[in-house]
Structures are given as structure tokens and as C-alpha cells.
Design an enzyme around this catalytic site. Structure first.
Site, PDB file in Angstrom:
ATOM      1  CE1 TYR A  20       7.044 -11.969   3.827  1.00 59.26           C
ATOM      2  CE2 TYR A  20       5.056 -12.935   2.905  1.00 59.26           C
ATOM      3  CZ  TYR A  20       6.002 -11.921   2.931  1.00 59.26           C
ATOM      4  OH  TYR A  20       5.886 -10.863   2.056  1.00 59.26           O
ATOM      5  CB  SER A 161       2.704  -1.521   2.741  1.00 63.74           C
ATOM      6  OG  SER A 161       2.597  -0.790   3.948  1.00 63.74           O
ATOM      7  N   PRO A 162      -0.692  -1.296   1.155  1.00 59.33           N
ATOM      8  CG  PRO A 162      -2.676  -2.356   0.541  1.00 59.33           C
ATOM      9  CD  PRO A 162      -1.271  -2.640   0.995  1.00 59.33           C
ATOM     10  CG  LEU A 163      -4.830  -0.187   4.198  1.00 56.03           C
ATOM     11  CD1 LEU A 163      -5.654  -1.020   5.172  1.00 56.03           C
ATOM     12  CD2 LEU A 163      -5.657   0.960   3.648  1.00 56.03           C
ATOM     13  CB  ALA A 164       0.883   3.747   4.750  1.00 53.50           C
ATOM     14  CD  GLN A 165       4.858  -0.503   8.635  1.00 57.78           C
ATOM     15  OE1 GLN A 165       5.291   0.596   8.996  1.00 57.78           O
ATOM     16  NE2 GLN A 165       5.473  -1.631   8.898  1.00 57.78           N
ATOM     17  N   GLY A 166      -1.166   0.791   8.303  1.00 57.01           N
ATOM     18  CA  GLY A 166      -2.286   1.243   9.125  1.00 57.01           C
ATOM     19  C   GLY A 166      -2.389   2.742   9.282  1.00 57.01           C
ATOM     20  CG  LEU A 167      -0.261   7.087   8.073  1.00 61.03           C
ATOM     21  CD1 LEU A 167       0.211   7.657   9.399  1.00 61.03           C
ATOM     22  CD2 LEU A 167       0.631   7.589   6.942  1.00 61.03           C
ATOM     23  CG  LEU A 168      -2.938   5.657   4.206  1.00 65.07           C
ATOM     24  CD1 LEU A 168      -2.700   5.074   2.820  1.00 65.07           C
ATOM     25  CD2 LEU A 168      -3.102   7.173   4.129  1.00 65.07           C
TER      26      LEU A 168
END
Length: 267
Positions: A20, A161-168
Site C-alpha cells: 500500500y 471488502s465487506p461492503l463489496a466496494q460500496g455496492l452494499l
């Protein structure tokens, strides 16, 4: 500010990696932790990027990460990706040397299938505590074997990525796609897939309304409801951090959890 507020709210696990910003992220995290109370009461996790993961290289990369973080011991040091050519027996010799020398406390892996995780542990000859993998309502593969195995054997699955890059977050649709190129390159954000996700978003919103929460908080609550699972959602602002932390206080009912899972499976 994000790190200091995270500590005020009781967060104790901070995950980074040498790749990173090519080490700069480790330096920034180490400085922020020292400025906000030190590193004795937190768990610092970093990762080696195994381009040429010979034992000597792995050992040197671990020492370099510890220096950048400003710590004598890294709490959890992970292999960032399974190497396509070099066997884990080679990589783990370097991790074992770091462990023997006291440079790292626990060994982990990342993006490993379950069988390779188990074989890596056998190669190390001691515990490989964790595996950091994608896990969310729309990335549920770890549920089939990995999470049950971790629960049986007292290992940890670290969900990135528990929010799937913000999808959720349920804020996008076919007419309102994300603008940044990383998300737009993700097939999940194609107009037809956003359209197909509408029933899932509806369930997220319905459950969120019942808890006076946001869809993103409900998606996080779904992840951390599983034993032996730790979530590491990113936060680019203090407000986003506070929203993430509040998700840990949400207790989903069995019916809500099942409804979310069913909607995700249908999607």
C-alpha cells in the site's frame, strides 16, 4: 484523525500492507498509532507482497515492515497472495525465521483457498492464525467450507471488502453508477447488475429501517454475525469510521439474517 477516533471508539485491529503506497501506509499508520496512545494495546497486521518469496526475502521484508511501522514486533504478519510458482514451504521458512526471532507474533495468509491455507500451516509447523479473504453478502464463498473450518479449529477469517466496494451501501443504481474508475471496472456495477441487485437493496433498506441504521451498517452486521469472522471495512473519513463502528452494535434477528442471505443468493 481517523486512527485516533477509531481508538476512542474501541477499535483495536489495524490492517495494512507493504504494497500500500509502497510502504508509506505502514509509516503513516505507525505514526498515527504512536501519536494517539502507542502500539501496546492494539493489534497491527501487515502483509508481505511475495514477488520473490525466498526465505531471506521474506525475512528482510518483515524486518523492513517492522521498521516502517516503528514496532519491535508485528502482531500479525500475512502472506498477501499465494504465489503461483513458489511453494508455501519456501515462503513459510521465512515466516518461521521471523517468528523465531520475535519479529512477528502470529502468522497469517491472505487470498488463500482453504486447502492451501491448511497446507501452509503444515509447512510452517505451527499455527497460521488467519486468512484474509473477500467476504460479504455478495461474496459468500467462504461460507461453504472456510468459515465452518475456522470455527471448528479456532482460526480466524478476516473479511476484506465487506461492503463489496460500496455496492452494499445501496446508493447506486443503473442510472447512478459510481464515478471512480476502480468501481466502474467492477462488473458488479454494470447497469444490468445494479438493476438485478434492486431486490437485495430493498431488503437491506427494510432491515436498516427496522434498526434505524443504514444499508451499509446492516451489510456489515451480517458479516460480523458469524463467529470467528473479523471485518476490516475501509474508512476514508471520521464519519464513515463512526458509521462502520456503529454496525457492531446491531443485532440482527435470525429472520432478518435469513432474509438478507436469501436476497443475496437470489442476486
Amino acid at each position: 484523525r481517523i486512527v485516533a477516533r477509531a481508538r476512542e471508539l474501541g477499535l483495536t485491529v489495524f490492517d495494512t500492507a507493504e504494497i500500500y503506497a509502497f510502504g508509506r501506509s505502514e509509516r503513516i499508520l505507525g505514526e498515527a498509532l504512536r501519536a494517539s496512545g502507542g502500539t501496546d494495546d492494539v493489534v497491527i497486521a501487515s502483509k508481505v507482497f511475495p514477488v520473490v518469496p525466498t526465505p531471506a526475502v521474506v525475512r528482510n521484508r518483515g524486518l523492513a515492515s517492522a521498521r516502517r511501522l516503528g514496532v519491535r514486533r508485528i502482531d500479525l504478519y500475512q502472506v498477501h497472495w499465494p504465489h503461483p510458482i513458489v511453494r508455501d514451504a519456501t515462503v513459510m521458512r521465512g515466516m518461521r525465521a521471523l517468528h523465531d526471532d520475535g519479529v512477528i507474533d502470529e502468522v497469517g495468509v491472505s487470498n488463500y483457498p482453504l486447502r492451501r491455507w491448511s497446507l501452509a500451516e503444515a509447512s510452517l509447523g505451527r499455527r497460521v492464525l488467519s486468512n484474509q479473504v473477500k467476504f460479504s453478502l455478495v461474496e459468500r464463498a467462504p461460507l461453504r467450507e472456510m468459515i465452518p473450518w475456522a470455527q471448528r479449529t479456532r482460526h480466524l477469517v478476516i473479511a476484506y471488502s465487506p461492503l463489496a466496494q460500496g455496492l452494499l451501501s445501496a446508493r447506486y443504481d443503473a442510472d447512478n453508477r459510481p464515478r471512480d474508475p476502480v468501481r466502474r471496472a467492477n462488473a458488479m456495477f454494470l447497469p444490468e447488475n445494479l438493476q438485478a441487485a434492486r431486490p437485495l437493496f430493498d431488503v437491506l433498506r427494510e432491515v436498516a429501517a427496522a434498526h434505524d441504521a443504514t444499508p451499509a451498517q446492516i451489510a456489515l452486521a451480517w458479516v460480523v454475525r458469524f463467529p470467528n469472522v473479523v471485518a476490516i471495512p475501509g474508512a476514508s473519513s471520521v464519519a464513515q469510521l463512526e458509521s462502520n463502528v456503529a454496525a457492531a452494535e446491531i443485532t440482527l434477528t435470525d429472520e432478518e439474517h435469513a432474509a438478507l442471505t436469501a436476497a443475496a443468493e437470489a442476486f
